[in-house]
Design an enzyme around this catalytic site. Structure first.
Site, PDB file in Angstrom:
ATOM      1  N   PRO A  72      -2.275  -5.305  11.856  1.00 43.38           N
ATOM      2  CA  PRO A  72      -2.007  -4.492  10.669  1.00 43.38           C
ATOM      3  C   PRO A  72      -3.052  -4.590   9.551  1.00 43.38           C
ATOM      4  O   PRO A  72      -2.818  -5.195   8.507  1.00 43.38           O
ATOM      5  CB  PRO A  72      -0.652  -5.015  10.203  1.00 43.38           C
ATOM      6  CG  PRO A  72      -0.656  -6.450  10.616  1.00 43.38           C
ATOM      7  CD  PRO A  72      -1.406  -6.475  11.928  1.00 43.38           C
ATOM      8  N   CYS A  73      -4.180  -3.937   9.757  1.00 45.23           N
ATOM      9  CA  CYS A  73      -5.217  -3.927   8.726  1.00 45.23           C
ATOM     10  C   CYS A  73      -4.753  -3.201   7.468  1.00 45.23           C
ATOM     11  O   CYS A  73      -5.309  -3.414   6.389  1.00 45.23           O
ATOM     12  CB  CYS A  73      -6.519  -3.333   9.265  1.00 45.23           C
ATOM     13  SG  CYS A  73      -6.346  -1.726  10.031  1.00 45.23           S
ATOM     14  N   HIS A  74      -3.711  -2.381   7.581  1.00 48.83           N
ATOM     15  CA  HIS A  74      -3.174  -1.705   6.395  1.00 48.83           C
ATOM     16  C   HIS A  74      -2.537  -2.702   5.421  1.00 48.83           C
ATOM     17  O   HIS A  74      -2.335  -2.377   4.262  1.00 48.83           O
ATOM     18  CB  HIS A  74      -2.169  -0.613   6.791  1.00 48.83           C
ATOM     19  CG  HIS A  74      -0.919  -1.128   7.444  1.00 48.83           C
ATOM     20  ND1 HIS A  74      -0.880  -1.458   8.794  1.00 48.83           N
ATOM     21  CD2 HIS A  74       0.317  -1.373   6.942  1.00 48.83           C
ATOM     22  CE1 HIS A  74       0.353  -1.871   9.082  1.00 48.83           C
ATOM     23  NE2 HIS A  74       1.086  -1.833   7.981  1.00 48.83           N
TER      24      HIS A  74
END
Length: 125
Positions: A72-74
């Site tokens: 989850p780079c968000h």
């Protein structure tokens, strides 16, 4: 770690072992798997967690994340608690997508674009 995250980690390790991603990118992306839904970290905190001294290097490593949103780079924002970038963009459609992903996880930003839930910051310690 659930089985889906374990599988993602195994895929990342295979990609690193075969030279498709660098050890640095593997370290960055695998750290993402520790960040729970509804929590965020900063580029700087992520850098510190892998003994890197460059938040910008973290951003570059996240720019092309083939395992998103499982990795989850968000969930990584700027240290001033603003949204930062997403897939190499700092405005437009990708940022809107990042905001929507975070909103679905219960996070929101004020009119100045800063994270409201400061208690949602995840520390790797």
């Amino acid at each position: 770690m659930n089985s889906q995250l374990q599988e993602t980690l195994a895929q990342m390790k295979l990609a690193q072992d075969s030279g498709k991603i660098s050890l640095f990118r593997f370290n960055v992306l695998s750290q993402l798997l520790k960040i729970p839904k509804g929590r965020i970290t900063t580029y700087g905190q992520l850098a510190k967690s892998i003994n890197c001294h460059s938040a910008q290097a973290i951003g570059q490593a996240l720019k092309a994340n083939p395992w998103a949103p499982l990795a989850p780079c968000h969930r990584v924002i700027k240290s001033d608690l603003s949204i930062g970038g997403f897939f190499g963009q700092r405005s437009g459609e990708q940022i809107t997508k990042k905001q929507k992903l975070l909103q679905r996880e219960g996070l929101s930003f004020n009119n100045q674009g800063k994270l409201i839930q400061t208690n949602a910051i995840y520390n790797f310690d």
